[in-house]
Design a protein around this motif. Structure first.
Motif, PDB file in Angstrom:
ATOM      1  N   LYS A 137       0.813  -1.267   0.049  1.00 53.93           N
ATOM      2  CA  LYS A 137       0.115  -0.009  -0.041  1.00 53.93           C
ATOM      3  C   LYS A 137       0.925   1.114  -0.098  1.00 53.93           C
ATOM      4  O   LYS A 137       0.610   2.277  -0.529  1.00 53.93           O
ATOM      5  CB  LYS A 137      -1.183  -0.031   1.326  1.00 53.93           C
ATOM      6  CG  LYS A 137      -2.013  -1.168   1.226  1.00 53.93           C
ATOM      7  CD  LYS A 137      -3.026  -0.956   2.336  1.00 53.93           C
ATOM      8  CE  LYS A 137      -3.971  -2.156   2.228  1.00 53.93           C
ATOM      9  NZ  LYS A 137      -4.672  -2.288   0.948  1.00 53.93           N
ATOM     10  N   ALA A 138       1.944   1.186   0.735  1.00 56.24           N
ATOM     11  CA  ALA A 138       2.781   2.451   0.854  1.00 56.24           C
ATOM     12  C   ALA A 138       3.460   2.696  -0.598  1.00 56.24           C
ATOM     13  O   ALA A 138       3.573   3.811  -0.976  1.00 56.24           O
ATOM     14  CB  ALA A 138       4.100   2.133   2.046  1.00 56.24           C
ATOM     15  N   LYS A 139       3.855   1.720  -1.411  1.00 51.23           N
ATOM     16  CA  LYS A 139       4.447   1.846  -2.798  1.00 51.23           C
ATOM     17  C   LYS A 139       3.452   2.491  -3.620  1.00 51.23           C
ATOM     18  O   LYS A 139       4.144   3.563  -4.549  1.00 51.23           O
ATOM     19  CB  LYS A 139       4.647   0.604  -3.213  1.00 51.23           C
ATOM     20  CG  LYS A 139       5.907  -0.009  -2.679  1.00 51.23           C
ATOM     21  CD  LYS A 139       6.213  -1.300  -3.370  1.00 51.23           C
ATOM     22  CE  LYS A 139       7.478  -2.122  -2.529  1.00 51.23           C
ATOM     23  NZ  LYS A 139       7.653  -3.546  -3.400  1.00 51.23           N
ATOM     24  N   THR A 140       2.227   2.334  -3.429  1.00 52.51           N
ATOM     25  CA  THR A 140       1.308   3.135  -4.287  1.00 52.51           C
ATOM     26  C   THR A 140       1.210   4.566  -4.024  1.00 52.51           C
ATOM     27  O   THR A 140       0.936   5.389  -4.879  1.00 52.51           O
ATOM     28  CB  THR A 140       0.148   2.376  -4.439  1.00 52.51           C
ATOM     29  OG1 THR A 140      -0.347   2.531  -3.239  1.00 52.51           O
ATOM     30  CG2 THR A 140       0.190   0.927  -4.751  1.00 52.51           C
ATOM     31  N   PRO A 143       5.374   9.504  -1.441  1.00 50.86           N
ATOM     32  CA  PRO A 143       5.681  10.958  -1.953  1.00 50.86           C
ATOM     33  C   PRO A 143       6.714  10.723  -2.887  1.00 50.86           C
ATOM     34  O   PRO A 143       6.515  11.774  -3.945  1.00 50.86           O
ATOM     35  CB  PRO A 143       6.033  11.763  -0.668  1.00 50.86           C
ATOM     36  CG  PRO A 143       5.664  10.851   0.559  1.00 50.86           C
ATOM     37  CD  PRO A 143       5.753   9.571   0.115  1.00 50.86           C
ATOM     38  N   ASP A 144       7.561   9.971  -3.138  1.00 52.65           N
ATOM     39  CA  ASP A 144       8.671   9.852  -4.423  1.00 52.65           C
ATOM     40  C   ASP A 144       7.927   9.406  -5.456  1.00 52.65           C
ATOM     41  O   ASP A 144       8.192   9.627  -6.711  1.00 52.65           O
ATOM     42  CB  ASP A 144       9.624   8.962  -3.903  1.00 52.65           C
ATOM     43  CG  ASP A 144      10.594   9.532  -2.871  1.00 52.65           C
ATOM     44  OD1 ASP A 144      10.424  10.562  -2.653  1.00 52.65           O
ATOM     45  OD2 ASP A 144      11.141   8.673  -2.516  1.00 52.65           O
ATOM     46  N   VAL A 145       6.692   8.635  -5.340  1.00 50.16           N
ATOM     47  CA  VAL A 145       5.874   8.046  -6.472  1.00 50.16           C
ATOM     48  C   VAL A 145       4.942   8.985  -7.064  1.00 50.16           C
ATOM     49  O   VAL A 145       4.705   9.351  -8.113  1.00 50.16           O
ATOM     50  CB  VAL A 145       5.307   6.816  -6.325  1.00 50.16           C
ATOM     51  CG1 VAL A 145       4.251   6.142  -7.335  1.00 50.16           C
ATOM     52  CG2 VAL A 145       6.119   5.537  -5.793  1.00 50.16           C
ATOM     53  N   LYS A 146       4.394   9.766  -5.986  1.00 46.73           N
ATOM     54  CA  LYS A 146       3.055  10.743  -6.295  1.00 46.73           C
ATOM     55  C   LYS A 146       3.577  12.247  -5.687  1.00 46.73           C
ATOM     56  O   LYS A 146       3.263  12.464  -4.716  1.00 46.73           O
ATOM     57  CB  LYS A 146       1.839  10.363  -6.021  1.00 46.73           C
ATOM     58  CG  LYS A 146       1.383   9.165  -6.502  1.00 46.73           C
ATOM     59  CD  LYS A 146      -0.081   8.962  -6.236  1.00 46.73           C
ATOM     60  CE  LYS A 146      -0.742   7.872  -7.037  1.00 46.73           C
ATOM     61  NZ  LYS A 146      -2.030   7.436  -6.694  1.00 46.73           N
ATOM     62  N   ALA A 153      -0.276  11.932   0.156  1.00 49.63           N
ATOM     63  CA  ALA A 153       0.905  12.217   1.296  1.00 49.63           C
ATOM     64  C   ALA A 153      -0.034  11.937   2.602  1.00 49.63           C
ATOM     65  O   ALA A 153       0.529  11.036   3.305  1.00 49.63           O
ATOM     66  CB  ALA A 153       1.372  13.582   1.097  1.00 49.63           C
ATOM     67  N   ALA A 154      -1.227  12.347   2.473  1.00 42.77           N
ATOM     68  CA  ALA A 154      -1.956  12.046   3.895  1.00 42.77           C
ATOM     69  C   ALA A 154      -2.360  10.570   3.904  1.00 42.77           C
ATOM     70  O   ALA A 154      -2.074   9.972   5.163  1.00 42.77           O
ATOM     71  CB  ALA A 154      -3.244  12.809   3.763  1.00 42.77           C
ATOM     72  N   GLU A 155      -2.634   9.995   2.745  1.00 46.26           N
ATOM     73  CA  GLU A 155      -2.740   8.539   2.873  1.00 46.26           C
ATOM     74  C   GLU A 155      -1.307   7.715   3.302  1.00 46.26           C
ATOM     75  O   GLU A 155      -1.520   6.752   4.154  1.00 46.26           O
ATOM     76  CB  GLU A 155      -3.190   7.849   1.560  1.00 46.26           C
ATOM     77  CG  GLU A 155      -3.624   6.547   1.403  1.00 46.26           C
ATOM     78  CD  GLU A 155      -4.775   6.092   2.283  1.00 46.26           C
ATOM     79  OE1 GLU A 155      -4.813   4.868   2.692  1.00 46.26           O
ATOM     80  OE2 GLU A 155      -5.566   6.915   2.575  1.00 46.26           O
ATOM     81  N   PHE A 156      -0.361   8.185   2.906  1.00 49.12           N
ATOM     82  CA  PHE A 156       0.864   7.635   3.252  1.00 49.12           C
ATOM     83  C   PHE A 156       1.338   7.795   4.798  1.00 49.12           C
ATOM     84  O   PHE A 156       1.728   6.662   5.405  1.00 49.12           O
ATOM     85  CB  PHE A 156       2.047   8.152   2.458  1.00 49.12           C
ATOM     86  CG  PHE A 156       3.439   7.606   2.765  1.00 49.12           C
ATOM     87  CD1 PHE A 156       3.797   6.217   2.230  1.00 49.12           C
ATOM     88  CD2 PHE A 156       4.299   8.417   3.509  1.00 49.12           C
ATOM     89  CE1 PHE A 156       4.996   5.590   2.630  1.00 49.12           C
ATOM     90  CE2 PHE A 156       5.639   7.755   3.811  1.00 49.12           C
ATOM     91  CZ  PHE A 156       5.948   6.769   3.539  1.00 49.12           C
ATOM     92  N   GLN A 157       0.815   8.963   5.338  1.00 50.06           N
ATOM     93  CA  GLN A 157       1.145   9.108   6.703  1.00 50.06           C
ATOM     94  C   GLN A 157       0.098   8.176   7.530  1.00 50.06           C
ATOM     95  O   GLN A 157       0.620   7.866   8.580  1.00 50.06           O
ATOM     96  CB  GLN A 157       0.814  10.462   7.090  1.00 50.06           C
ATOM     97  CG  GLN A 157       1.883  11.724   6.339  1.00 50.06           C
ATOM     98  CD  GLN A 157       1.654  13.000   6.822  1.00 50.06           C
ATOM     99  OE1 GLN A 157       0.397  13.398   7.052  1.00 50.06           O
ATOM    100  NE2 GLN A 157       2.674  13.913   6.549  1.00 50.06           N
ATOM    101  N   LYS A 158      -1.149   8.137   6.955  1.00 50.22           N
ATOM    102  CA  LYS A 158      -1.982   7.090   7.580  1.00 50.22           C
ATOM    103  C   LYS A 158      -1.482   5.858   7.721  1.00 50.22           C
ATOM    104  O   LYS A 158      -1.488   4.935   8.848  1.00 50.22           O
ATOM    105  CB  LYS A 158      -3.202   7.290   6.893  1.00 50.22           C
ATOM    106  CG  LYS A 158      -4.491   6.665   8.003  1.00 50.22           C
ATOM    107  CD  LYS A 158      -5.927   7.062   7.399  1.00 50.22           C
ATOM    108  CE  LYS A 158      -6.099   6.490   5.910  1.00 50.22           C
ATOM    109  NZ  LYS A 158      -7.521   6.553   5.627  1.00 50.22           N
ATOM    110  N   LEU A 159      -1.041   5.186   6.462  1.00 51.38           N
ATOM    111  CA  LEU A 159      -0.437   4.092   6.686  1.00 51.38           C
ATOM    112  C   LEU A 159       0.790   3.900   7.463  1.00 51.38           C
ATOM    113  O   LEU A 159       0.949   2.923   8.020  1.00 51.38           O
ATOM    114  CB  LEU A 159      -0.208   3.585   4.895  1.00 51.38           C
ATOM    115  CG  LEU A 159      -1.127   3.475   4.107  1.00 51.38           C
ATOM    116  CD1 LEU A 159      -0.536   3.372   2.667  1.00 51.38           C
ATOM    117  CD2 LEU A 159      -2.029   2.318   4.416  1.00 51.38           C
TER     118      LEU A 159
END
Length: 177
Positions: A137-140, A143-146, A153-159
């Protein structure tokens, strides 16, 4: 003349099972016309009447399908009855914190359960599965990918937070032994 045999129904413990009597048992048939199933579900023939219909499971469900507890009451009366019943069961609600409050076997905290929900995993997921789901999930949404995507970024922080909660819990379990 043959010798009379003694019954097995004497004394204690009873030598024959309680359901194994030799007498014929009466089986009530469903009162629905044409149904030959066993009628073991009583239903009142009319309100406040001691007379009962006896239906099979299927026809009892059909009979009760349209039943409304508040039928015949106006809004105020229905609200009053609902309030009275809540008051009567207040002791149960007050003690509800003693029971299990969610899914899982009780070995995980509420924060861990929420973290598992974020990672879309079951309550009994092992740590390697947690790590794998977090990485996928983090790969998708990394912040480097998107770059520049605030939602990602918010979704990545939540994960990330969910993973940290689960990792800390796993480390505590390992430490305790």
């Amino acid at each position: 003349m043959p010798k009379a045999r003694r019954s097995n129904d004497w004394g204690f413990p009873r030598w024959r099972g309680y359901g194994s009597s030799r007498e014929a048992t009466s089986v009530r048939i469903c009162d629905r016309h044409g149904c030959e199933e066993k009628g073991d579900c009583p239903a009142p023939k009319s309100p406040n009447s001691p007379d009962r219909w006896y239906f099979c499971q299927r026809h009892a469900a059909e009979y009760n399908k349209g039943w409304d507890y508040f039928e015949g009451l106006d809004k105020e009366q229905a609200a009053e009855r609902a309030k009275a019943e809540r008051q009567e069961s207040a002791g149960y609600a007050e003690a509800s914190h003693y029971g299990w409050s969610g899914s899982g076997d009780g070995s995980r905290s509420a924060d861990e359960m929420r973290a598992l929900d974020v990672l879309e995993l079951e309550a009994d997921a092992e740590f390697p599965a947690i790590k794998k789901a977090w990485r996928e999930k983090a790969k998708t949404v990394h912040p480097d990918v998107k770059p520049g995507d605030a939602e990602a970024a918010a979704e990545f922080q939540k994960l990330q937070l969910a993973y940290e909660v689960l990792k800390a819990a796993e480390e505590r379990r390992e430490w305790r032994g």
